[in-house]
Design a protein around this motif. Structure first.
Motif, short mmCIF file in Angstrom:
data_model
loop_
_atom_site.label_atom_id
_atom_site.label_comp_id
_atom_site.label_asym_id
_atom_site.label_seq_id
_atom_site.Cartn_x
_atom_site.Cartn_y
_atom_site.Cartn_z
N ARG A 126 16.56 -3.81 -6.53
CA ARG A 126 16.14 -5.06 -5.93
C ARG A 126 15.29 -5.82 -6.95
NH1 ARG A 126 15.68 -1.74 -1.06
NH2 ARG A 126 16.81 -2.71 0.68
N PRO A 127 15.28 -7.15 -6.90
CA PRO A 127 14.48 -7.91 -7.87
C PRO A 127 12.98 -7.72 -7.63
CG PRO A 127 15.49 -9.37 -6.26
CD PRO A 127 16.09 -8.03 -6.04
N CYS A 128 12.25 -7.57 -8.71
CA CYS A 128 10.80 -7.41 -8.64
C CYS A 128 10.14 -8.77 -8.42
CB CYS A 128 10.28 -6.77 -9.93
SG CYS A 128 8.49 -6.67 -10.03
N ILE A 129 9.18 -8.83 -7.48
CA ILE A 129 8.47 -10.09 -7.22
C ILE A 129 6.97 -9.98 -7.50
CG2 ILE A 129 10.17 -10.86 -5.54
CD1 ILE A 129 8.24 -9.99 -3.33
N GLY A 130 6.49 -8.77 -7.75
CA GLY A 130 5.06 -8.60 -8.02
C GLY A 130 4.75 -7.21 -8.51
N ILE A 131 3.65 -7.08 -9.25
CA ILE A 131 3.26 -5.79 -9.83
C ILE A 131 1.75 -5.61 -9.71
CG2 ILE A 131 3.29 -4.32 -11.89
CD1 ILE A 131 5.57 -6.08 -12.96
N VAL A 132 1.31 -4.42 -9.33
CA VAL A 132 -0.10 -4.04 -9.34
C VAL A 132 -0.21 -2.63 -9.92
CG1 VAL A 132 -0.70 -5.48 -7.35
CG2 VAL A 132 -0.07 -3.08 -7.01
N THR A 133 -1.42 -2.25 -10.26
CA THR A 133 -1.69 -0.85 -10.62
C THR A 133 -2.64 -0.28 -9.59
OG1 THR A 133 -3.57 -1.42 -12.05
CG2 THR A 133 -1.38 -1.27 -13.08
N PHE A 134 -2.53 1.02 -9.35
CA PHE A 134 -3.41 1.71 -8.42
C PHE A 134 -4.20 2.79 -9.16
CE2 PHE A 134 -0.13 0.13 -5.51
CZ PHE A 134 -0.92 -0.41 -4.50
N LEU A 135 -5.51 2.79 -8.91
CA LEU A 135 -6.41 3.79 -9.47
C LEU A 135 -7.23 4.39 -8.33
CD1 LEU A 135 -7.72 1.81 -12.58
CD2 LEU A 135 -6.23 3.82 -12.62
N PRO A 136 -7.75 5.61 -8.50
CA PRO A 136 -8.60 6.19 -7.45
C PRO A 136 -9.83 5.31 -7.23
CG PRO A 136 -8.69 7.51 -9.46
CD PRO A 136 -7.59 6.52 -9.64
N SER A 137 -10.25 5.19 -5.97
CA SER A 137 -11.35 4.29 -5.63
C SER A 137 -12.69 4.79 -6.14
CB SER A 137 -11.42 4.08 -4.12
OG SER A 137 -11.54 5.33 -3.44
N MET A 168 7.50 -1.93 -1.23
CA MET A 168 6.92 -1.59 -2.53
C MET A 168 7.37 -0.20 -2.96
SD MET A 168 2.90 -1.51 -3.70
CE MET A 168 2.49 -0.26 -2.49
N TYR A 169 7.59 -0.07 -4.28
CA TYR A 169 7.86 1.22 -4.87
C TYR A 169 6.63 1.65 -5.67
CZ TYR A 169 12.74 -0.08 -3.96
OH TYR A 169 13.91 -0.47 -3.36
N LEU A 170 6.24 2.90 -5.52
CA LEU A 170 5.13 3.46 -6.29
C LEU A 170 5.70 4.38 -7.36
CD1 LEU A 170 2.41 4.40 -3.62
CD2 LEU A 170 2.23 2.69 -5.44
N ILE A 171 5.38 4.06 -8.62
CA ILE A 171 5.96 4.79 -9.75
C ILE A 171 4.84 5.51 -10.51
CG2 ILE A 171 7.48 4.63 -11.75
CD1 ILE A 171 8.29 1.86 -10.82
N THR A 185 0.02 3.72 -18.88
CA THR A 185 0.37 4.07 -17.50
C THR A 185 -0.25 5.40 -17.08
OG1 THR A 185 2.41 5.18 -18.25
CG2 THR A 185 2.56 2.83 -17.66
N GLU A 186 -0.76 6.15 -18.03
CA GLU A 186 -1.34 7.46 -17.71
C GLU A 186 -2.50 7.31 -16.74
OE1 GLU A 186 -3.34 11.30 -20.02
OE2 GLU A 186 -2.62 9.56 -21.14
N GLY A 187 -2.50 8.18 -15.72
CA GLY A 187 -3.61 8.19 -14.77
C GLY A 187 -3.56 7.10 -13.73
N ARG A 188 -2.42 6.45 -13.55
CA ARG A 188 -2.32 5.39 -12.54
C ARG A 188 -0.90 5.30 -11.99
NH1 ARG A 188 -4.54 0.82 -16.03
NH2 ARG A 188 -5.34 2.61 -17.16
N PHE A 189 -0.82 4.77 -10.78
CA PHE A 189 0.47 4.43 -10.19
C PHE A 189 0.74 2.96 -10.44
CE2 PHE A 189 0.33 8.25 -7.46
CZ PHE A 189 1.67 8.61 -7.51
N ILE A 190 2.00 2.63 -10.71
CA ILE A 190 2.42 1.25 -10.82
C ILE A 190 3.11 0.87 -9.51
CG2 ILE A 190 3.66 -0.44 -12.20
CD1 ILE A 190 1.45 1.14 -13.69
N GLY A 191 2.59 -0.15 -8.86
CA GLY A 191 3.17 -0.61 -7.61
C GLY A 191 4.09 -1.79 -7.86
N ILE A 192 5.37 -1.65 -7.49
CA ILE A 192 6.38 -2.68 -7.72
C ILE A 192 6.77 -3.30 -6.36
CG2 ILE A 192 8.63 -3.20 -8.72
CD1 ILE A 192 6.55 -2.10 -10.69
N PHE A 193 6.42 -4.55 -6.16
CA PHE A 193 6.85 -5.26 -4.96
C PHE A 193 8.25 -5.84 -5.21
CE2 PHE A 193 2.29 -5.28 -5.06
CZ PHE A 193 1.90 -5.06 -3.74
N VAL A 194 9.16 -5.55 -4.29
CA VAL A 194 10.54 -6.00 -4.47
C VAL A 194 10.94 -6.87 -3.29
CG1 VAL A 194 11.19 -4.01 -5.86
CG2 VAL A 194 11.44 -3.90 -3.37
N ASP A 195 12.00 -7.64 -3.50
CA ASP A 195 12.52 -8.53 -2.47
C ASP A 195 13.32 -7.72 -1.46
OD1 ASP A 195 13.63 -10.49 -0.91
OD2 ASP A 195 14.23 -11.77 -2.60
#
Length: 215
Positions: A126-137, A168-171, A185-195
């Motif tokens: 699916r086409p990507c429409i947004g990207i974020v990174t996730f780190l522990p709070s 969203m896909y978490l990679i 990318t080490e130590g984090r999840f990449i969040g991919i928002f898709v259509d």
């Protein structure tokens, strides 16, 4: 009386009187000015680049790094704080940081539940429409967060999160994640928002967005 006058005469006629006076004057000067060890508020002697020594008052509070300044600057970049779960268990606290595009779907969520896994190759279906990174709070969440990364890395899979207003896909850290986040990318999840309105088609994939270098 006569005895006092006689004693005063002996003192004035003492040949060491000038040396005694000089010694007392020197000691009085040291007490008023303060020694380097006792007068902590005295200006410090510093050297500039020319080698010239001069007295300058050093503001220790201004020159000492304040603990937490870097962390506060990072917090300004947080767009969402909440939880990730896997099949509604193993909750871990995370912060989301923006990378690119549309990530408004997060504003309607407080918990991102991973319902199932997909192969990394399916992330591009699916086409990507947004990207974020996730780190522990915070540091208390790092252990569980790293367990998530290890689990999805070992399975070579991305997590799927169905949100109220998006998908969203978490990679975990991998070559696929590096296509969407051009930094470490080490130590984090990449969040991919898709259509979510685009249905996957066999043999069809969508290229990741063209992003600049992320330091």
């Amino acid at each position: 009386n006569k005895s006092n006058l006689a004693a005063l005469g002996n003192i004035l006629n003492n040949p060491d009187l000038p040396n005694i006076i000089n010694k007392l004057s020197s000691e009085a000067g040291n007490v008023s000015s303060g020694s380097p060890d006792t007068n902590k508020d005295a200006p410090r002697t510093v050297q500039d680049g020319s080698g010239f020594s001069a007295n300058k008052v050093i503001d220790l509070e201004a020159t000492t790094p304040q603990v937490g300044q870097d962390e506060e600057e990072d917090e300004e970049d947080v767009i969402w704080s909440g939880f990730i779960t896997r099949q509604k268990v193993n909750r871990v606290g995370v912060d989301a940081h923006p990378v690119w595009g549309d990530h408004e779907a997060l504003s309607n969520e407080y918990n991102l539940n991973i319902s199932h896994r997909i192969p990394f190759d399916d992330v591009t279906n699916r086409p990507c429409i947004g990207i974020v990174t996730f780190l522990p709070s915070n540091t208390t969440q790092e252990g569980t967060f790293n367990d998530y990364i290890e689990y999805f890395s070992s399975k070579q899979r991305a997590g799927v999160v169905n949100m109220k207003c998006g998908l969203m896909y978490l990679i975990p850290p991998c070559d696929t994640a590096a296509h969407y986040y051009h930094g470490t990318t080490e130590g984090r999840f990449i969040g991919i928002f898709v259509d979510a309105n685009v249905e996957p088609e066999a043999g069809k994939s969508y290229d990741p967005p063209t992003l600049g270098k992320k330091n």
